[in-house]
Motif scaffolding. Structure first.
Motif, PDB file in Angstrom:
ATOM      1  N   ASN A  18       0.819  -1.209   0.000  1.00 50.71           N
ATOM      2  CA  ASN A  18       0.000   0.000   0.000  1.00 50.71           C
ATOM      3  C   ASN A  18       0.853   1.259   0.000  1.00 50.71           C
ATOM      4  OD1 ASN A  18      -2.351  -1.505  -0.038  1.00 50.71           O
ATOM      5  ND2 ASN A  18      -2.473  -1.587   2.189  1.00 50.71           N
ATOM      6  N   LYS A  19       1.779   1.332  -0.963  1.00 52.39           N
ATOM      7  CA  LYS A  19       2.667   2.481  -1.106  1.00 52.39           C
ATOM      8  C   LYS A  19       2.725   2.909  -2.560  1.00 52.39           C
ATOM      9  CE  LYS A  19       5.812   1.178   2.608  1.00 52.39           C
ATOM     10  NZ  LYS A  19       7.206   0.846   2.937  1.00 52.39           N
ATOM     11  N   TRP A  20       3.089   4.172  -2.774  1.00 49.27           N
ATOM     12  CA  TRP A  20       3.329   4.673  -4.115  1.00 49.27           C
ATOM     13  C   TRP A  20       4.765   4.381  -4.499  1.00 49.27           C
ATOM     14  CZ3 TRP A  20      -0.407   5.947  -7.269  1.00 49.27           C
ATOM     15  CH2 TRP A  20      -1.596   6.436  -6.767  1.00 49.27           C
ATOM     16  N   TYR A  21       4.979   3.882  -5.714  1.00 48.87           N
ATOM     17  CA  TYR A  21       6.315   3.588  -6.221  1.00 48.87           C
ATOM     18  C   TYR A  21       6.511   4.304  -7.552  1.00 48.87           C
ATOM     19  CZ  TYR A  21       6.342  -0.202  -2.823  1.00 48.87           C
ATOM     20  OH  TYR A  21       6.298  -0.913  -1.663  1.00 48.87           O
ATOM     21  N   GLN A  22       7.752   4.631  -7.865  1.00 46.60           N
ATOM     22  CA  GLN A  22       8.068   5.207  -9.170  1.00 46.60           C
ATOM     23  C   GLN A  22       7.820   4.137 -10.230  1.00 46.60           C
ATOM     24  OE1 GLN A  22       9.410   8.391  -9.752  1.00 46.60           O
ATOM     25  NE2 GLN A  22       9.185   7.971 -11.923  1.00 46.60           N
ATOM     26  N   ALA A  23       7.082   4.474 -11.272  1.00 47.00           N
ATOM     27  CA  ALA A  23       6.790   3.514 -12.335  1.00 47.00           C
ATOM     28  C   ALA A  23       8.084   3.137 -13.045  1.00 47.00           C
ATOM     29  CB  ALA A  23       5.788   4.105 -13.314  1.00 47.00           C
ATOM     30  N   ALA A  24       8.275   1.843 -13.318  1.00 46.08           N
ATOM     31  CA  ALA A  24       9.521   1.369 -13.916  1.00 46.08           C
ATOM     32  C   ALA A  24       9.487   1.414 -15.441  1.00 46.08           C
ATOM     33  CB  ALA A  24       9.808  -0.049 -13.446  1.00 46.08           C
ATOM     34  N   VAL A  25       8.379   1.031 -16.044  1.00 44.66           N
ATOM     35  CA  VAL A  25       8.307   0.956 -17.497  1.00 44.66           C
ATOM     36  C   VAL A  25       8.161   2.350 -18.109  1.00 44.66           C
ATOM     37  CG1 VAL A  25       7.017   0.024 -19.448  1.00 44.66           C
ATOM     38  CG2 VAL A  25       7.341  -1.352 -17.390  1.00 44.66           C
ATOM     39  N   THR A  26       7.313   3.168 -17.508  1.00 45.97           N
ATOM     40  CA  THR A  26       7.114   4.538 -17.989  1.00 45.97           C
ATOM     41  C   THR A  26       7.332   5.505 -16.827  1.00 45.97           C
ATOM     42  OG1 THR A  26       4.779   4.323 -17.533  1.00 45.97           O
ATOM     43  CG2 THR A  26       5.470   3.891 -19.790  1.00 45.97           C
ATOM     44  N   PRO A  27       8.585   5.831 -16.490  1.00 50.70           N
ATOM     45  CA  PRO A  27       8.843   6.662 -15.315  1.00 50.70           C
ATOM     46  C   PRO A  27       8.499   8.141 -15.497  1.00 50.70           C
ATOM     47  CG  PRO A  27      10.883   6.147 -16.415  1.00 50.70           C
ATOM     48  CD  PRO A  27       9.814   5.376 -17.118  1.00 50.70           C
ATOM     49  N   ALA A  28       8.301   8.581 -16.748  1.00 51.06           N
ATOM     50  CA  ALA A  28       7.974   9.989 -16.985  1.00 51.06           C
ATOM     51  C   ALA A  28       6.939  10.083 -18.095  1.00 51.06           C
ATOM     52  CB  ALA A  28       9.225  10.763 -17.359  1.00 51.06           C
ATOM     53  N   CYS A  29       6.288  11.229 -18.179  1.00 54.28           N
ATOM     54  CA  CYS A  29       5.292  11.448 -19.225  1.00 54.28           C
ATOM     55  C   CYS A  29       5.351  12.905 -19.664  1.00 54.28           C
ATOM     56  CB  CYS A  29       3.901  11.091 -18.735  1.00 54.28           C
ATOM     57  SG  CYS A  29       3.319  12.149 -17.402  1.00 54.28           S
ATOM     58  N   ILE A  30       4.809  13.155 -20.834  1.00 51.28           N
ATOM     59  CA  ILE A  30       4.755  14.501 -21.378  1.00 51.28           C
ATOM     60  C   ILE A  30       3.293  14.931 -21.406  1.00 51.28           C
ATOM     61  CG2 ILE A  30       5.232  15.914 -23.408  1.00 51.28           C
ATOM     62  CD1 ILE A  30       7.417  13.890 -24.139  1.00 51.28           C
ATOM     63  N   GLN A  31       3.031  16.137 -20.914  1.00 53.54           N
ATOM     64  CA  GLN A  31       1.665  16.668 -20.932  1.00 53.54           C
ATOM     65  C   GLN A  31       1.214  16.802 -22.375  1.00 53.54           C
ATOM     66  OE1 GLN A  31      -0.327  17.090 -18.481  1.00 53.54           O
ATOM     67  NE2 GLN A  31       1.069  16.907 -16.772  1.00 53.54           N
ATOM     68  N   PRO A  32       0.036  16.510 -22.758  1.00 54.50           N
ATOM     69  CA  PRO A  32      -1.171  16.220 -21.978  1.00 54.50           C
ATOM     70  C   PRO A  32      -1.443  14.728 -21.836  1.00 54.50           C
ATOM     71  CG  PRO A  32      -1.794  16.701 -24.221  1.00 54.50           C
ATOM     72  CD  PRO A  32      -0.292  16.797 -24.151  1.00 54.50           C
ATOM     73  N   TRP A  33      -0.465  13.866 -22.059  1.00 53.45           N
ATOM     74  CA  TRP A  33      -0.701  12.421 -22.002  1.00 53.45           C
ATOM     75  C   TRP A  33      -0.358  11.801 -20.651  1.00 53.45           C
ATOM     76  CZ3 TRP A  33       1.943  14.596 -26.243  1.00 53.45           C
ATOM     77  CH2 TRP A  33       1.140  14.731 -27.377  1.00 53.45           C
ATOM     78  N   CYS A  34      -0.314  12.606 -19.617  1.00 53.47           N
ATOM     79  CA  CYS A  34      -0.029  12.110 -18.279  1.00 53.47           C
ATOM     80  C   CYS A  34      -1.312  11.643 -17.588  1.00 53.47           C
ATOM     81  CB  CYS A  34       0.613  13.208 -17.434  1.00 53.47           C
ATOM     82  SG  CYS A  34       2.266  13.657 -17.974  1.00 53.47           S
ATOM     83  N   PRO A  35      -1.193  10.667 -16.675  1.00 53.99           N
ATOM     84  CA  PRO A  35      -2.365  10.284 -15.862  1.00 53.99           C
ATOM     85  C   PRO A  35      -2.775  11.447 -14.952  1.00 53.99           C
ATOM     86  CG  PRO A  35      -0.577   8.681 -15.617  1.00 53.99           C
ATOM     87  CD  PRO A  35      -0.046   9.837 -16.395  1.00 53.99           C
ATOM     88  N   VAL A  36      -3.840  11.281 -14.224  1.00 55.59           N
ATOM     89  CA  VAL A  36      -4.317  12.317 -13.317  1.00 55.59           C
ATOM     90  C   VAL A  36      -3.242  12.643 -12.281  1.00 55.59           C
ATOM     91  CG1 VAL A  36      -6.729  11.700 -13.599  1.00 55.59           C
ATOM     92  CG2 VAL A  36      -5.406  10.653 -11.785  1.00 55.59           C
ATOM     93  N   ALA A  37      -3.314  13.832 -11.722  1.00 60.68           N
ATOM     94  CA  ALA A  37      -2.335  14.268 -10.728  1.00 60.68           C
ATOM     95  C   ALA A  37      -2.561  13.559  -9.395  1.00 60.68           C
ATOM     96  CB  ALA A  37      -2.421  15.774 -10.533  1.00 60.68           C
ATOM     97  N   CYS A  38      -1.487  13.210  -8.720  1.00 62.67           N
ATOM     98  CA  CYS A  38      -1.574  12.633  -7.376  1.00 62.67           C
ATOM     99  C   CYS A  38      -1.921  13.763  -6.412  1.00 62.67           C
ATOM    100  CB  CYS A  38      -0.243  12.020  -6.960  1.00 62.67           C
ATOM    101  SG  CYS A  38       0.360  10.723  -8.041  1.00 62.67           S
ATOM    102  N   THR A  39      -2.854  13.510  -5.523  1.00 61.78           N
ATOM    103  CA  THR A  39      -3.229  14.553  -4.570  1.00 61.78           C
ATOM    104  C   THR A  39      -2.911  14.147  -3.178  1.00 61.78           C
ATOM    105  OG1 THR A  39      -5.457  13.672  -4.517  1.00 61.78           O
ATOM    106  CG2 THR A  39      -5.056  15.544  -5.947  1.00 61.78           C
TER     107      THR A  39
END
Length: 86
Positions: A65-86
């Motif tokens: 139950n923790k957030w981890y850095q994604a391994a396959v896609t560690p970064a994204c370019i706007q506007p194709w990013c998932p929703v923001a973590c709040t």
């Protein structure tokens, strides 16, 4: 009688000292409150709030139950990013 009262007073002072040292500080409470909200299901993706120059860091909700850095896609370019973590 005086020695019993003195021993009781020393014990109370020791218990209070331990209780004060174990309690989290106000700064720690604020820091913990600022953390990202929990995910709702395993594999959930979100982008960290610090999106600079249109590039975001992707996090995945996973084991323990923790957030981890994604391994396959560690970064994204706007506007194709998932929703923001709040």
């Amino acid at each position: 009688m005086k020695s019993t009262a003195r021993a009781l007073l020393v014990g109370v002072v020791a218990v209070m000292a331990v209780a004060v040292s174990v309690a989290p500080s106000e700064a720690a409470k604020k820091k913990r409150a600022k953390g990202m909200a929990s995910g709702t299901y395993y594999g959930q993706l979100c982008t960290t709030p610090s999106v600079t120059a249109g590039v975001g860091s992707i996090m995945i909700w996973g084991y323990g139950n923790k957030w981890y850095q994604a391994a396959v896609t560690p970064a994204c370019i706007q506007p194709w990013c998932p929703v923001a973590c709040t």
